[in-house]
Scaffold this active site. Sequence first.
Site, short mmCIF file in Angstrom:
data_model
loop_
_atom_site.label_atom_id
_atom_site.label_comp_id
_atom_site.label_asym_id
_atom_site.label_seq_id
_atom_site.Cartn_x
_atom_site.Cartn_y
_atom_site.Cartn_z
N ASP A 19 -17.86 -21.76 29.06
CA ASP A 19 -17.76 -22.76 30.12
C ASP A 19 -19.13 -23.09 30.68
OD1 ASP A 19 -15.01 -22.87 29.87
OD2 ASP A 19 -14.65 -21.39 31.44
N TYR A 37 -17.11 -9.71 26.56
CA TYR A 37 -17.73 -10.36 27.72
C TYR A 37 -18.03 -9.32 28.79
CZ TYR A 37 -16.68 -15.20 26.32
OH TYR A 37 -16.65 -16.41 25.67
#
Length: 243
Positions: free
Chosen positions: A52, A110
Amino acid sequence: MQRYFVYLSFDGLAYHGWQIQPNADSVQEQLQKALSTILRQPIVIVGAGRTDSGVHARLMVAHFDFDGEIDTGLFVFRLNRLLPRDISIEKIVPVDSNMHARFSAKWRTYHYYVHLRKDPFRRFYSCQLHERLDFHLMNEAACHLLSVKDFGAFCKTHTDVKTTLCDVIQAEWVQIDSDTWFFAIKANRFLRNMVRAVVGTLIEVGRHRMTLQQFDTVIQNGSRSEAGESMPANALFLEDIEY
């Protein structure tokens, strides 16, 4: 036609995510333009996934096809000279034609970073929290994620995903020092906004605003509106991709 894997890292602050989009700068666009310039023909690259707007990557992998041999060492040098300073190429590796940067990836990891003390040097890459959290309880809740299959409660609404099923094999808060932690999560795939939504919900547990039972109920109901807020993007890093 030879396929090449590109291993790179980038600071996402200046970009509207990885993927090319109209009227916005992206990492994919920058890399694709640089490759096309050096190879003197249009090059299309495929990334291992999307990040994103504002999200960083310590490791992103992409592939492209080129009908010819490349001196990969020299090519990395030339790419790094041409690319902006916030994008760095680590290596370029020739691979079999059946290897795919996205579909051949087995696991992605992540990290989401938080700090508890005001620090001007962390403000772009970590999220400052203004209260002490119960990280022990947050880790108890995180363990519950390992038995979850449907992560619909943590998926951004109105997306075009066909399934919200994910296989998460790591989910834990790791302490770096007395004021700094990161949340590590490893899965075969991630939904849009999933990690930031998971972190926001775990922080509600850490604030004692949500019990473990309520956390489980949020997951079972699969409603994004019942989960915690989406945390800021600047503290999220794509750390690793495994093939």
